[in-house]
Write a protein that holds these residues in place. Structure first.
Motif, mmCIF file in Angstrom:
data_model
loop_
_atom_site.group_PDB
_atom_site.id
_atom_site.type_symbol
_atom_site.label_atom_id
_atom_site.label_comp_id
_atom_site.label_asym_id
_atom_site.label_seq_id
_atom_site.Cartn_x
_atom_site.Cartn_y
_atom_site.Cartn_z
ATOM 1 N N CYS A 479 0.909 -1.177 -0.131
ATOM 2 C CA CYS A 479 0.056 0.012 -0.112
ATOM 3 C C CYS A 479 0.933 1.390 -0.150
ATOM 4 C CB CYS A 479 -1.007 0.038 1.140
ATOM 5 S SG CYS A 479 -2.219 -1.404 1.492
ATOM 6 N N PHE A 480 0.491 2.289 -0.553
ATOM 7 C CA PHE A 480 1.020 3.619 -0.244
ATOM 8 C C PHE A 480 0.211 4.712 -0.307
ATOM 9 C CE2 PHE A 480 0.636 5.303 -4.840
ATOM 10 C CZ PHE A 480 0.369 4.027 -5.651
ATOM 11 N N VAL A 481 0.583 5.784 0.140
ATOM 12 C CA VAL A 481 -0.349 6.824 0.335
ATOM 13 C C VAL A 481 -0.212 7.859 -1.091
ATOM 14 C CG1 VAL A 481 -0.880 8.830 1.654
ATOM 15 C CG2 VAL A 481 -0.053 6.870 2.709
ATOM 16 N N MET A 482 -1.216 8.418 -1.488
ATOM 17 C CA MET A 482 -1.404 9.285 -2.464
ATOM 18 C C MET A 482 -2.371 10.365 -2.455
ATOM 19 S SD MET A 482 -2.984 7.244 -5.626
ATOM 20 C CE MET A 482 -3.008 8.420 -6.744
ATOM 21 N N PRO A 483 -2.334 11.615 -3.311
ATOM 22 C CA PRO A 483 -3.585 12.401 -3.251
ATOM 23 C C PRO A 483 -4.685 11.802 -3.677
ATOM 24 C CG PRO A 483 -1.407 13.297 -4.121
ATOM 25 C CD PRO A 483 -1.155 12.049 -3.813
ATOM 26 N N ASN A 484 -5.864 12.494 -3.196
ATOM 27 C CA ASN A 484 -7.164 11.597 -3.560
ATOM 28 C C ASN A 484 -7.453 12.253 -5.080
ATOM 29 O OD1 ASN A 484 -9.750 10.625 -3.829
ATOM 30 N ND2 ASN A 484 -10.552 11.766 -2.279
ATOM 31 N N PHE A 485 -6.926 11.541 -6.093
ATOM 32 C CA PHE A 485 -7.270 12.076 -7.520
ATOM 33 C C PHE A 485 -8.542 11.170 -7.938
ATOM 34 C CE2 PHE A 485 -2.710 12.868 -7.687
ATOM 35 C CZ PHE A 485 -2.804 14.336 -7.766
ATOM 36 N N VAL A 486 -9.105 12.009 -9.002
ATOM 37 C CA VAL A 486 -10.386 11.337 -9.502
ATOM 38 C C VAL A 486 -10.378 11.611 -11.054
ATOM 39 C CG1 VAL A 486 -13.012 11.251 -9.779
ATOM 40 C CG2 VAL A 486 -11.958 12.006 -7.429
ATOM 41 N N LEU A 487 -10.354 10.314 -11.769
ATOM 42 C CA LEU A 487 -10.398 10.254 -13.106
ATOM 43 C C LEU A 487 -11.894 10.318 -13.546
ATOM 44 C CD1 LEU A 487 -7.514 7.672 -13.988
ATOM 45 C CD2 LEU A 487 -7.228 10.203 -13.445
ATOM 46 N N GLU A 488 -12.147 11.216 -14.520
ATOM 47 C CA GLU A 488 -13.409 11.156 -15.074
ATOM 48 C C GLU A 488 -13.483 10.994 -16.509
ATOM 49 O OE1 GLU A 488 -15.068 15.119 -14.190
ATOM 50 O OE2 GLU A 488 -15.341 14.779 -12.055
ATOM 51 N N MET A 489 -14.129 9.947 -16.961
ATOM 52 C CA MET A 489 -14.195 9.575 -18.233
ATOM 53 C C MET A 489 -15.038 10.525 -19.009
ATOM 54 S SD MET A 489 -11.937 7.031 -17.586
ATOM 55 C CE MET A 489 -11.746 6.307 -19.155
ATOM 56 N N GLU A 490 -14.754 10.781 -20.403
ATOM 57 C CA GLU A 490 -15.483 11.398 -21.232
ATOM 58 C C GLU A 490 -16.089 10.641 -22.405
ATOM 59 O OE1 GLU A 490 -13.043 14.410 -23.099
ATOM 60 O OE2 GLU A 490 -12.390 15.265 -21.181
ATOM 61 N N GLY A 491 -16.321 9.254 -22.335
ATOM 62 C CA GLY A 491 -17.158 8.491 -23.131
ATOM 63 C C GLY A 491 -17.126 6.983 -22.434
ATOM 64 N N ASP A 492 -17.543 5.994 -23.200
ATOM 65 C CA ASP A 492 -17.854 4.794 -22.668
ATOM 66 C C ASP A 492 -16.513 4.191 -22.818
ATOM 67 O OD1 ASP A 492 -20.383 5.358 -21.885
ATOM 68 O OD2 ASP A 492 -21.147 4.527 -23.887
ATOM 69 N N TYR A 493 -16.025 3.410 -21.904
ATOM 70 C CA TYR A 493 -14.879 2.394 -21.945
ATOM 71 C C TYR A 493 -15.087 1.323 -22.348
ATOM 72 C CZ TYR A 493 -10.072 0.821 -20.823
ATOM 73 O OH TYR A 493 -9.021 -0.003 -20.941
#
Length: 493
Positions: A479-493
């Motif tokens: 485990c490792f600590v990281m900033p709370n990023f959020v990836l928002e998809m612009e289309g269907d994956y």
């Protein structure tokens, strides 16, 4: 360490050691020092000039040059001058200012230092087991010093410090001598064998004395109460302050701090704290020297005996071979004494019936192989074979890669909720999936628009609203600590 003006200023009194005419200056000051030791403090330039001419080193030396040399030493502070007007009989003699010269205190100490440096190789150093034993008795008697007078306590403390300084200096000088290039070359000569045993016995005796006293001192020093040391250092400080001195005196606090610093150095010598003690390094250095000397002595002995006649050895071996009853016994003896005469490397042998090491080659079953001719005239006709078809293997490899990629896409698709990948809510990830997500994140953060595209061509961007918060990304390998990023998809994956 206290930084003051006395520490940072230049010491002009040492200029005569490296000046252009250092050969003349050093001879003059050595003459002043020798006369100083004879309690003959004041000299005039005629005495110095007569000495310089007696040496025979300066045949063209003049009285005027002598006056200039004395003036240079006077300007550097090596000499002090006083006008000798008692013997002046005329006004001209008084006007010429005939001076008498005396060495300054700095010059006396500098000359003593140069004498010690000149005799450094002659005096040498030694390892004295009795010094270790005396230091042990002195340390064990420290609590009893509280019942004695301040003078007796200060004398005992000074004796302990002097013996410790002497032990530390002697062992470092002696070990440095044995590790020098001159000693290394000497150990490789045959003359080294003459006193090798004596030197080894000397080192082993010193190591034995260390082992006898070091363990006792380490335990005793570690358990010695701090209150006892504080009381002892106060007695030493009181005695030092009671001595009338002309120079500037130290305060009681400075004297106590000096005592504490000396005790800490002595303690670290015997007691290991946050690593190895100095006595452990001494053990290792001495043992390494003993091993090196033993190895060199063995090499010298082997080299000395290398050219000796082995007639008696061969005669004895011939008698041993004559006593062999069978040829097999003679083969075994020859292999043990001389080793195999010709080493055969057997390749392509079939599997052995037994793995026993006692089974010999003669007991193995015979194997037959067809040997081709090595003649240049006779060549085996090459057989033409069709080109192998690897389409099936390539198709199987392609299907395996596609299946692996499909599983990765399925794993990534399961992490997308409402076209978002929130690193704070992700389940435990495999190393492959984690690598893909972090690759996406790094490519998006490197872009000015915080936007990137996946391998399938789907665009996404990074939401930095919660970037000031942290989250824990759990993976199968840690485990490792990281900033709370959020990836928002612009289309269907």
């Amino acid at each position: 360490m206290q930084i003051n003006e006395a520490l940072t200023k230049k010491i002009m009194e040492t200029s005569y050691l490296t000046a252009i005419n250092a050969d003349r200056y050093r001879v003059i000051l050595r003459y002043f020092y020798e006369e100083y030791e004879k309690i003959h403090y004041w000299l005039n330039k005629e005495d110095v000039f007569a000495m310089m001419m007696q040496t025979g080193l300066f045949p063209d030396y003049t009285l005027n040059q002598c006056q200039l040399d004395l003036q240079a030493l006077l300007d550097w502070g090596n000499l002090t001058a006083m006008q000798d007007s008692g013997k002046a009989t005329t006004y001209k003699e008084f006007k010429n200012k005939k001076f008498r010269y005396q060495m300054s205190e700095y010059s006396v100490e500098i000359e003593r230092l140069t004498l010690r440096l000149e005799n450094l190789e002659v005096e040498g150093a030694s390892l004295q087991p009795s010094l270790i034993e005396r230091i042990r008795r002195q340390i064990l008697s420290l609590p009893s010093l509280l019942e004695k007078t301040d003078e007796e306590a200060a004398e005992a403390w000074s004796a302990l410090n002097n013996d410790f300084i002497r032990l530390n200096r002697n062992y470092q000088d002696y070990i440095r001598t044995l590790n020098s290039a001159h000693a290394e070359e000497m150990m490789k000569t045959e003359q080294f064998l003459v006193f090798k045993d004596q030197l080894l016995m000397y080192l082993r005796t010193f190591v034995k004395a260390l082992q006898e006293h070091a363990m006792v001192l380490e335990e005793y020093i570690r358990d010695l109460p701090q209150a006892t040391l504080d009381s002892l250092f106060e007695k030493v400080a009181r005695y030092e302050l009671s001595i009338p001195r002309i120079e500037k005196k130290q305060t009681a606090q400075q004297l106590i701090e000096t005592c504490h610093g000396r005790w800490l150095s002595l303690k670290l010598w015997f007691v290991a704290e946050n690593g190895e003690s100095e006595i452990s390094h001494l053990y290792d250095s001495t043992n390494e020297i003993i091993r090196r000397m033993t190895r060199y002595a063995q090499q010298i002995s082997e080299r000395y005996l290398q050219g000796a006649s082995r007639m008696e050895d061969y005669r004895h071996l011939a008698q041993v071979f004559q006593q062999c009853q069978t040829l097999s016994e003679a083969h075994n003896l020859s292999a043990m004494v001389f080793g195999p005469e010709m080493m055969l490397h057997l390749k392509g042998l079939p599997d052995r019936v037994t793995e026993s090491i006692d089974s010999g080659v003669y007991e193995e079953a015979a194997a037959y192989y067809d040997l081709d001719s090595r003649s240049r005239k006779m060549r085996q006709k090459a057989s033409r074979l069709p080109h192998p078809d690897y389409r099936l293997e390539r198709q199987m490899q392609r299907l395996a890669v596609e299946e692996q990629q499909r599983k990765k896409r399925e794993s990534l698709r399961s992490l997308i909720h409402q076209r978002k990948i929130d690193f704070a809510t992700l389940p435990i990830l495999s190393p492959a999936v984690r690598k893909i997500l972090l690759n996406w994140l790094s490519r998006a953060l490197a872009s000015a628009s915080k936007r990137a595209r996946t391998e399938e061509g789907v665009y996404f961007h990074v939401n930095l609203d919660k970037a000031d918060q942290t989250c824990v990304l759990r993976c199968e390998d840690g485990c490792f600590v990281m900033p709370n990023f959020v990836l928002e998809m612009e289309g269907d994956y």
